[in-house]
Design a protein around this motif. Sequence first.
Motif, mmCIF file in Angstrom:
data_model
loop_
_atom_site.group_PDB
_atom_site.id
_atom_site.type_symbol
_atom_site.label_atom_id
_atom_site.label_comp_id
_atom_site.label_asym_id
_atom_site.label_seq_id
_atom_site.Cartn_x
_atom_site.Cartn_y
_atom_site.Cartn_z
ATOM 1 N N ALA A 1 1.700 6.469 -6.752
ATOM 2 C CA ALA A 1 1.083 7.069 -8.054
ATOM 3 C C ALA A 1 0.141 8.994 -7.149
ATOM 4 O O ALA A 1 -0.435 8.718 -8.330
ATOM 5 N N GLY B 1 0.641 -1.036 -0.262
ATOM 6 C CA GLY B 1 0.040 -0.213 -0.370
ATOM 7 C C GLY B 1 0.812 1.257 -0.124
ATOM 8 O O GLY B 1 0.663 2.237 -0.963
ATOM 9 N N LEU C 1 2.130 1.723 -3.567
ATOM 10 C CA LEU C 1 1.017 2.200 -4.552
ATOM 11 C C LEU C 1 1.356 3.830 -4.044
ATOM 12 O O LEU C 1 1.063 4.867 -5.425
ATOM 13 N N CYS C 2 1.336 4.402 -3.185
ATOM 14 C CA CYS C 2 0.641 5.543 -2.626
ATOM 15 C C CYS C 2 1.726 6.751 -3.455
ATOM 16 O O CYS C 2 1.482 7.649 -3.900
ATOM 17 N N HIS D 1 -4.332 4.241 -3.044
ATOM 18 C CA HIS D 1 -4.312 2.907 -2.760
ATOM 19 C C HIS D 1 -4.355 2.641 -1.170
ATOM 20 O O HIS D 1 -4.361 1.955 -0.838
ATOM 21 N N LEU E 1 -5.462 0.433 1.430
ATOM 22 C CA LEU E 1 -4.385 -1.227 1.744
ATOM 23 C C LEU E 1 -3.481 -1.512 2.476
ATOM 24 O O LEU E 1 -2.918 -1.759 3.416
#
Length: 303
Positions: free
Chosen positions: A260, A253, A256-257, A265, A268
Amino acid sequence: MWPLVAALLLGSCCCGSAQLLFRKVKSVEYTSCNGTVIIPCIVLNVEAQSTEEMFVKWNFNKTYIFIYDGSKNNTIVDTNFPSAKISISDLLKGDASLKMDKSNAVTGNYTCEVTELSREGKTVIELKYRAVSWFSPNEKILIVIFPVLAILLFWGKFGILTLKYKSTRTSKRIILLLIAGTVLTLIVIVGAILLIPGENPVKSASGLGLIAISIGILIALQYNVFMTAFGMTSFTIAILITQVLGYVLALVGLCLCIMACEPVHGPLLFSGLGILALAELLGLVYMKLVASNQRTIQPPRNK
Ligand SMILES: *[C@@H]1O[C@H](CO)[C@@H](O)[C@H](O)[C@H]1NC(C)=O
Ligand SMILES: *[C@@H]1O[C@H](CO)[C@@H](O)[C@H](O)[C@H]1NC(C)=O
Ligand SMILES: *[C@@H]1O[C@H](CO)[C@@H](O)[C@H](O)[C@H]1NC(C)=O
Ligand SMILES: *[C@@H]1O[C@H](CO)[C@@H](O)[C@H](O)[C@H]1NC(C)=O
């Protein structure tokens, strides 16, 4: 076909001259995450067979910032918008959207004017900027609360350990646990201080990273607490596996955070941290049960 018929009817009945019809878009927004900014301008009733019949002008703040003259196949671009361009191959499909680098983008009203032989039309699109919200204050509290709970639960287990399992054999391990637990607690406090107030995204991100990465130390601590108290059982193994999974989820998570641009995310990350804290709670409950069942505590023998 229908927009075309409608346009022809409209053109011949009321307006006197044929009009180009546009897809209605009042505004578009971009954030710091957009590398390229696209201001849409879609003509619905293009009839031209060749771009030679087309003329596109983009106006911003009362000046023409972009002109495409199809008859000459010539493009003129304003010096303030050097990256501005349209896709000439999409022009016959009615797409005269203006694309530019984010660095050239200025918020405001852009007018797209398209001429196709004798027909013409224009539409205004407002370009807006939206500041990317990182984690909201509530989400930040969620990020901090699970690790803090998990650490408190660890200290609970540590308390049981010192009260019930203290002996000369275990005291060295207990001291190591004390030191590691204190270090982890300090790291998480520092992380929370960086994360929570931070309007500064770099500070917030480092706080988040500090918390999410260092919290994995809890797995090693929990393992050592179990080993010091009563060794491995199938329950403790299951608890530790759950905790590792929670940690992996939280790390995925986190990555991805950060990658992105916008932290979509987040859930997550939250659930990973939640599972990690839950495993800590299970560990404490299990330890309490075992401790209260053991009348006389025997420290595990050294092999
Ligand atoms: C910015 O990026 C988002 C997501 O990719 C997109 O939906 C939006 O249309 C873009 N904005 C502009 C003005 O290009
Ligand atoms: C629009 O043009 C005027 C002068 O022509 C200038 O003062 C102003 O800053 C411009 N606005 C934008 C948003 O570029
Ligand atoms: C217009 O010019 C570009 C190069 O500047 C070329 O690739 C394109 O084929 C030309 N299009 C027409 C219709 O002549
Ligand atoms: C753009 O036009 C709209 C509608 O006319 C207006 O409400 C808005 O304030 C304008 N935006 C700017 C930045 O001038």
